[in-house]
Design an enzyme around this catalytic site. Structure first.
Site, short mmCIF file in Angstrom:
data_model
loop_
_atom_site.label_atom_id
_atom_site.label_comp_id
_atom_site.label_asym_id
_atom_site.label_seq_id
_atom_site.Cartn_x
_atom_site.Cartn_y
_atom_site.Cartn_z
N GLU A 1 -17.37 -51.80 47.12
CA GLU A 1 -18.10 -52.76 46.26
C GLU A 1 -19.05 -53.64 47.07
OE1 GLU A 1 -16.51 -56.51 45.13
OE2 GLU A 1 -14.46 -55.88 45.59
N LYS B 1 -5.02 -62.29 45.05
CA LYS B 1 -4.76 -63.60 45.64
C LYS B 1 -4.03 -64.47 44.64
CE LYS B 1 -8.63 -63.86 48.76
NZ LYS B 1 -9.87 -63.19 48.42
N1 PSU Z 1 -10.92 -61.35 44.65
C1 PSU Z 1 -10.94 -61.34 46.00
N2 PSU Z 1 -12.08 -60.99 46.63
C2 PSU Z 1 -13.23 -60.65 45.95
C3 PSU Z 1 -13.19 -60.67 44.52
C4 PSU Z 1 -12.03 -61.03 43.93
O1 PSU Z 1 -9.94 -61.62 46.61
O2 PSU Z 1 -14.26 -60.35 46.56
C5 PSU Z 1 -14.42 -60.27 43.76
C6 PSU Z 1 -14.35 -58.79 43.36
O3 PSU Z 1 -15.66 -58.25 43.35
C7 PSU Z 1 -13.81 -58.85 41.96
C8 PSU Z 1 -14.48 -60.08 41.44
O4 PSU Z 1 -14.12 -57.72 41.17
O5 PSU Z 1 -14.47 -61.00 42.53
C9 PSU Z 1 -13.76 -60.66 40.24
O6 PSU Z 1 -14.50 -61.72 39.71
P1 PSU Z 1 -14.02 -62.37 38.36
O7 PSU Z 1 -12.73 -63.07 38.66
O8 PSU Z 1 -15.12 -63.32 38.00
O9 PSU Z 1 -13.85 -61.28 37.36
#
Ligand code: PSU
Ligand code: MN
Length: 323
Positions: free
Chosen positions: A47, A182
């Protein structure tokens, strides 16, 4: 091939394949990824939100290139995914990775709902787990390595902040290999949601859901599998049965890089509090929390983060080779 047989085969194409072909109009494969796919060689998707929004420059670019190299060293071809100039890209050049890393948070974080406008306008987008799964599937890639996934946020019972990543896992057939999630998230609710959506949550060599920086979370995964062969067999079986959606593989951070749970949880608690105080909402929540945790821990969490991504890349390359 005779014409009648050709027409017969065209008609037999299932819907999913027809949709993919239609969408390919927007998709560019790098020459390396196109060749690997054409020859049936293993390919691993990566990603780009982790590059633009997940880590600071220049460590983000260095890590992205190192992850690609790790995948090559383990016998697979890396396909880093992003939206560049309105094109869906599977496979980036080092210059494109540098561009996404340098622009950082100025690159739009692209989830499923963002793709139509970003692509129609010819914009750039850093792909989250959601959009990386979508584009990987369009390209015909079925294994994807990352750090952490989005999930059900703490307090979601009032904010309704639930990552689109969970919905994508429910519908798109890609195996996502991560280090768990996390504890900025409500891990218990995240597991409940995945159960409702029928997403298998696998622990690689563990019965316990890893919590990204630490190997333990106090929550159980659905199944423990111990080898890439077992991962590949379970995923192949899911696809062959025609069950829609992906599979979540949670691979604990190597012991030597894991963080002290008290220290990391204190940092997470402080970041969450600042997030509430500053009224950060929606798509900004996760990038804000990630950046604050990194600052509060003085960069120690960044080196753990880098190591766990490399660890996931190795497992993904070995698993992709078996699919
Ligand atoms: N959690 C992490 N590292 C990340 C992300 C989430 O520990 O880099 C990033 C990933 O790309 C994930 C996105 O798909 O954040 C999720 O964002 P949201 O919670 O806004 O859906
Ligand atoms: Mn959200």
């Amino acid at each position: 091939m005779g014409l009648p047989i050709f027409y017969y085969l065209c008609q037999r194409k299932p819907n999913a394949v027809r949709n993919e072909t239609m969408m390919n109009k927007y998709l560019d494969l790098s020459p390396e990824v196109a060749e690997a796919l054409a020859q049936g060689k293993p390919v691993v998707a990566l990603e780009s939100t982790i590059i633009s929004h997940g880590m600071p420059y220049p460590q983000n670019v260095q890590t992205a290139l190192k992850v690609e190299q790790t995948i090559r060293d383990n016998g697979a071809t890396p396909a880093t995914i992003a939206v560049i100039g309105g094109r869906l890209k599977a496979g980036l050049t080092p210059e494109e990775i540098e561009y996404l890393g340098r622009k950082g948070r100025k690159v739009a974080k692209a989830s499923r709902r963002d793709l139509p406008v970003l692509v129609a306008r010819g914009s750039d987008g850093a792909t989250t787990v959601t959009t990386t799964m979508i584009i990987a599937h369009m390209a015909g890639i079925s294994v994807f390595a990352t750090g952490g996934i989005g999930g059900v946020h703490r307090g979601a019972e009032t904010t309704m902040d639930i990552s689109a990543d969970l919905e994508e896992l429910a519908m798109t057939p890609v195996m996502v290999i991560c280090a768990g999630a996390k504890s900025i998230l409500d891990l218990g609710l995240t597991l409940e949601y995945l159960e409702t959506k029928g997403v298998p949550v696998i622990g690689y060599g563990t019965e316990e859901l890893p919590a990204f920086y630490t190997r333990k979370s106090g929550f159980k995964v659905d199944y423990r599998l111990d080898t890439p062969e077992e991962l590949a067999a379970a995923f192949r079986t899911k696809l062959e049965m025609g069950l829609q959606g992906g599979m979540l593989v949670t691979n604990p951070i190597p012991e030597e890089y894991s963080m002290d749970p008290e220290r990391i949880n204190a940092a997470i608690g402080q970041a969450l509090e600042e997030c509430r105080e500053q009224g950060i909402k929606g798509k900004d929540t996760t990038p804000f929390l990630l950046a604050r945790i990194k600052d509060i821990t003085g960069g120690d969490s960044l080196s753990s983060n880098i190591q766990l991504v490399l660890n996931n890349a190795r497992l993904a390359a070995r698993t992709a080779a078996l699919l």
